[in-house]
Design an enzyme around this catalytic site. Structure first.
Site, PDB file in Angstrom:
ATOM      1  CG  HIS A   1      -3.250   3.383   2.190  1.00  0.00           C
ATOM      2  ND1 HIS A   1      -3.607   3.026   0.907  1.00  0.00           N
ATOM      3  CD2 HIS A   1      -3.440   2.269   2.963  1.00  0.00           C
ATOM      4  CE1 HIS A   1      -3.969   1.765   0.898  1.00  0.00           C
ATOM      5  NE2 HIS A   1      -3.886   1.282   2.128  1.00  0.00           N
TER       6      HIS A   1
ATOM      7  CG  ASN B   1      -6.623  -0.978   1.071  1.00  0.00           C
ATOM      8  OD1 ASN B   1      -5.889  -0.531   0.193  1.00  0.00           O
ATOM      9  ND2 ASN B   1      -6.160  -1.452   2.216  1.00  0.00           N
TER      10      ASN B   1
ATOM     11  CB  CYS C   1      -0.933   0.011   1.196  1.00  0.00           C
ATOM     12  SG  CYS C   1      -2.050  -1.386   1.208  1.00  0.00           S
TER      13      CYS C   1
HETATM   14  O1  UT7 Z   1      -3.922  -1.328   3.546  1.00  0.00           O
HETATM   15  C1  UT7 Z   1      -3.044  -1.736   4.542  1.00  0.00           C
HETATM   16  C2  UT7 Z   1      -3.492  -1.301   5.821  1.00  0.00           C
HETATM   17  N1  UT7 Z   1      -4.702  -1.988   6.210  1.00  0.00           N
HETATM   18  C3  UT7 Z   1      -5.285  -1.557   7.284  1.00  0.00           C
HETATM   19  O2  UT7 Z   1      -4.820  -0.593   7.822  1.00  0.00           O
HETATM   20  C4  UT7 Z   1      -6.480  -2.286   7.845  1.00  0.00           C
HETATM   21  C5  UT7 Z   1      -6.415  -2.184   9.343  1.00  0.00           C
HETATM   22  N2  UT7 Z   1      -7.475  -2.848  10.077  1.00  0.00           N
HETATM   23  C6  UT7 Z   1      -8.777  -2.469  10.014  1.00  0.00           C
HETATM   24  O3  UT7 Z   1      -9.132  -1.607   9.254  1.00  0.00           O
HETATM   25  C7  UT7 Z   1      -9.737  -3.108  10.961  1.00  0.00           C
HETATM   26  O4  UT7 Z   1      -9.032  -3.845  11.909  1.00  0.00           O
HETATM   27  C8  UT7 Z   1     -10.778  -4.031  10.249  1.00  0.00           C
HETATM   28  C9  UT7 Z   1     -11.753  -3.212   9.447  1.00  0.00           C
HETATM   29  C10 UT7 Z   1     -10.061  -5.014   9.359  1.00  0.00           C
HETATM   30  C11 UT7 Z   1     -11.567  -4.834  11.290  1.00  0.00           C
HETATM   31  O5  UT7 Z   1     -12.211  -3.944  12.193  1.00  0.00           O
HETATM   32  P1  UT7 Z   1     -12.108  -4.195  13.772  1.00  0.00           P
HETATM   33  O6  UT7 Z   1     -12.955  -3.174  14.399  1.00  0.00           O
HETATM   34  O7  UT7 Z   1     -10.650  -4.226  14.114  1.00  0.00           O
HETATM   35  O8  UT7 Z   1     -12.779  -5.606  13.909  1.00  0.00           O
HETATM   36  P2  UT7 Z   1     -12.187  -6.969  14.489  1.00  0.00           P
HETATM   37  O9  UT7 Z   1     -11.221  -7.560  13.515  1.00  0.00           O
HETATM   38  O10 UT7 Z   1     -11.699  -6.747  15.895  1.00  0.00           O
HETATM   39  O11 UT7 Z   1     -13.494  -7.859  14.528  1.00  0.00           O
HETATM   40  C12 UT7 Z   1     -14.609  -7.486  15.352  1.00  0.00           C
HETATM   41  C13 UT7 Z   1     -15.772  -8.425  15.084  1.00  0.00           C
HETATM   42  C14 UT7 Z   1     -15.393  -9.902  15.132  1.00  0.00           C
HETATM   43  O12 UT7 Z   1     -16.473 -10.589  15.725  1.00  0.00           O
HETATM   44  P3  UT7 Z   1     -16.377 -11.045  17.274  1.00  0.00           P
HETATM   45  O13 UT7 Z   1     -15.186 -11.931  17.355  1.00  0.00           O
HETATM   46  O14 UT7 Z   1     -16.232  -9.780  18.060  1.00  0.00           O
HETATM   47  O15 UT7 Z   1     -17.685 -11.749  17.491  1.00  0.00           O
HETATM   48  C15 UT7 Z   1     -15.334 -10.290  13.675  1.00  0.00           C
HETATM   49  O16 UT7 Z   1     -15.617 -11.656  13.464  1.00  0.00           O
HETATM   50  O17 UT7 Z   1     -16.304  -8.183  13.769  1.00  0.00           O
HETATM   51  C16 UT7 Z   1     -16.427  -9.432  13.078  1.00  0.00           C
HETATM   52  N3  UT7 Z   1     -16.278  -9.198  11.647  1.00  0.00           N
HETATM   53  C17 UT7 Z   1     -17.306  -8.974  10.818  1.00  0.00           C
HETATM   54  N4  UT7 Z   1     -18.625  -8.907  11.027  1.00  0.00           N
HETATM   55  C18 UT7 Z   1     -19.413  -8.651   9.973  1.00  0.00           C
HETATM   56  C19 UT7 Z   1     -15.117  -9.146  10.942  1.00  0.00           C
HETATM   57  N5  UT7 Z   1     -15.397  -8.896   9.636  1.00  0.00           N
HETATM   58  C20 UT7 Z   1     -16.742  -8.789   9.546  1.00  0.00           C
HETATM   59  C21 UT7 Z   1     -17.622  -8.525   8.472  1.00  0.00           C
HETATM   60  N6  UT7 Z   1     -18.949  -8.459   8.746  1.00  0.00           N
HETATM   61  N7  UT7 Z   1     -17.191  -8.316   7.212  1.00  0.00           N
END
Ligand code: UT7
Length: 312
Positions: free
Chosen positions: A239, A269, A113
């Site tokens: 980004h 992204n 990225c």
């Molecule tokens: O381009 C390079 C750089 N990339 C980035 O900077 C991305 C960085 N990370 C992020 O943007 C975020 O961490 C994400 C958007 C990927 C995830 O958001 P989060 O708030 O960190 O969520 P999480 O991974 O902690 O997951 C929270 C919950 C989980 O459920 P439980 O375990 O709390 O029951 C996941 O299973 O959200 C769930 N979840 C979803 N639910 C519905 C994860 N993906 C989805 C989804 N739909 N698509």
């Protein structure tokens, strides 16, 4: 020796994939995707549409915009981590497709990225050394090649597209690519990487924490190095990975949100194409005016991060 921006072009595949489309094929909701990421839709390339095809269209549009032909360009740099062929480079393929006869050099950089900033950094160094006269830098990514439709935590985050900028050497050092910084930490490789079977693996929360630290750090470094403050900057093009990351960076840098260009809602992204696609979008919609100062921090797999300061 300085440089100035003389042309831009971009390409987005025509297929729009909305959050509602994802709701129909996996266990997710528009509400989750919108609130956690700010993404509403993204573009998906056709199966027969390659990184090289998208790069070539963006390059053609940038050349038209600059009123030049490919033989007027004496270096092409392509940033991509999703190209279908390992060799030759996408850059030489673009030269070939556009019918270049000038034997100018062309190569790819792979900074994920942050790749476009890596390309801008190379271009700045070449201009400073007086080696090249006109450089085209293309960011082109087909992230859908790596999307794992069985993993909802990454599948909804990415999109495809390409953008290109052309810079020309200039005796003024106050325009074009003014400054760049690029960094990496291979020790954090496991945060975000591809697999041999072309899947994305990401520790989302860990990557998030690093992103909101590294992008502001790089932006601050550039401002200090260039002797400017937030007031001097007209636009930040971070980004485009996640709106929450963008908001957090703006807050940490004390930049008002009306100076932050956001396209993650419509493009998602697109890795190294994201910043250049956002810049092209801002030009197309009359948002960024010639002469304005743009700060472009990025962060991604590697880990890699960096920032560029450009007067457009
Ligand atoms: O381009 C390079 C750089 N990339 C980035 O900077 C991305 C960085 N990370 C992020 O943007 C975020 O961490 C994400 C958007 C990927 C995830 O958001 P989060 O708030 O960190 O969520 P999480 O991974 O902690 O997951 C929270 C919950 C989980 O459920 P439980 O375990 O709390 O029951 C996941 O299973 O959200 C769930 N979840 C979803 N639910 C519905 C994860 N993906 C989805 C989804 N739909 N698509």
């Amino acid at each position: 020796m300085g440089n100035r921006l003389i042309g831009y072009g971009s390409y987005l595949p025509s297929r729009i994939m909305t959050n509602q489309d994802f709701e129909r094929i996996m266990d997710t909701t528009d509400e989750w995707i919108t609130t956690r990421t700010g993404i509403r839709e993204r573009r998906f390339a056709r199966d027969d549409e390659s990184v090289f095809d998208m790069a070539t269209i963006a390059a053609t549009r940038a050349l038209e915009n600059a009123n030049l032909t490919i033989d007027d360009i004496d270096l092409v740099i392509v940033s991509s981590v999703t190209a279908e062929l390992d060799f030759p480079s996408v850059a030489v393929q673009v030269m070939g497709r556009l019918g270049a006869k000038n034997n100018a050099p062309a190569f790819d950089v792979r900074g994920a990225c942050t790749g476009y900033i890596y390309g801008l950094h190379c271009a700045r160094a070449f201009f400073a050394a007086g080696i090249h006269r006109r450089i085209m830098i293309i960011g082109a990514e087909k992230m859908t090649r790596f999307i794992d439709m069985t993993d909802r935590s990454t599948a909804v985050l990415f999109g495809d597209g390409a953008g290109a900028l052309i810079f020309e050497h200039s005796s003024s050092s106050y325009s074009g690519i003014i400054d760049t910084v690029i960094m990496s930490d291979g020790g954090e490789y496991e945060c975000l990487h591809g697999t041999p079977d072309s899947k994305i693996v990401m520790n989302g929360p860990e990557t998030y924490k690093k992103a909101v630290q590294c992008m502001p750090d790089a932006a601050r470094y550039i401002m200090e190095h260039a002797g400017i403050t937030a007031e001097n900057v007209d636009w930040i093009i971070p980004h485009q990975a996640n709106l929450r990351i963008i908001n957090s960076c703006a807050e940490r840098l004390s930049f008002p949100m009306d100076k932050i260009l956001v396209t993650v809602d419509r493009h998602a992204n697109t890795s190294s194409a994201s910043g250049v696609l956002a810049l092209a979008y801002a030009f197309d919609n009359g948002m960024i005016k010639p002469g304005q100062l743009v700060l472009y921090p990025a962060f991604g797999s590697g880990l890699t991060w960096g920032a560029a300061l450009i007067r457009v």
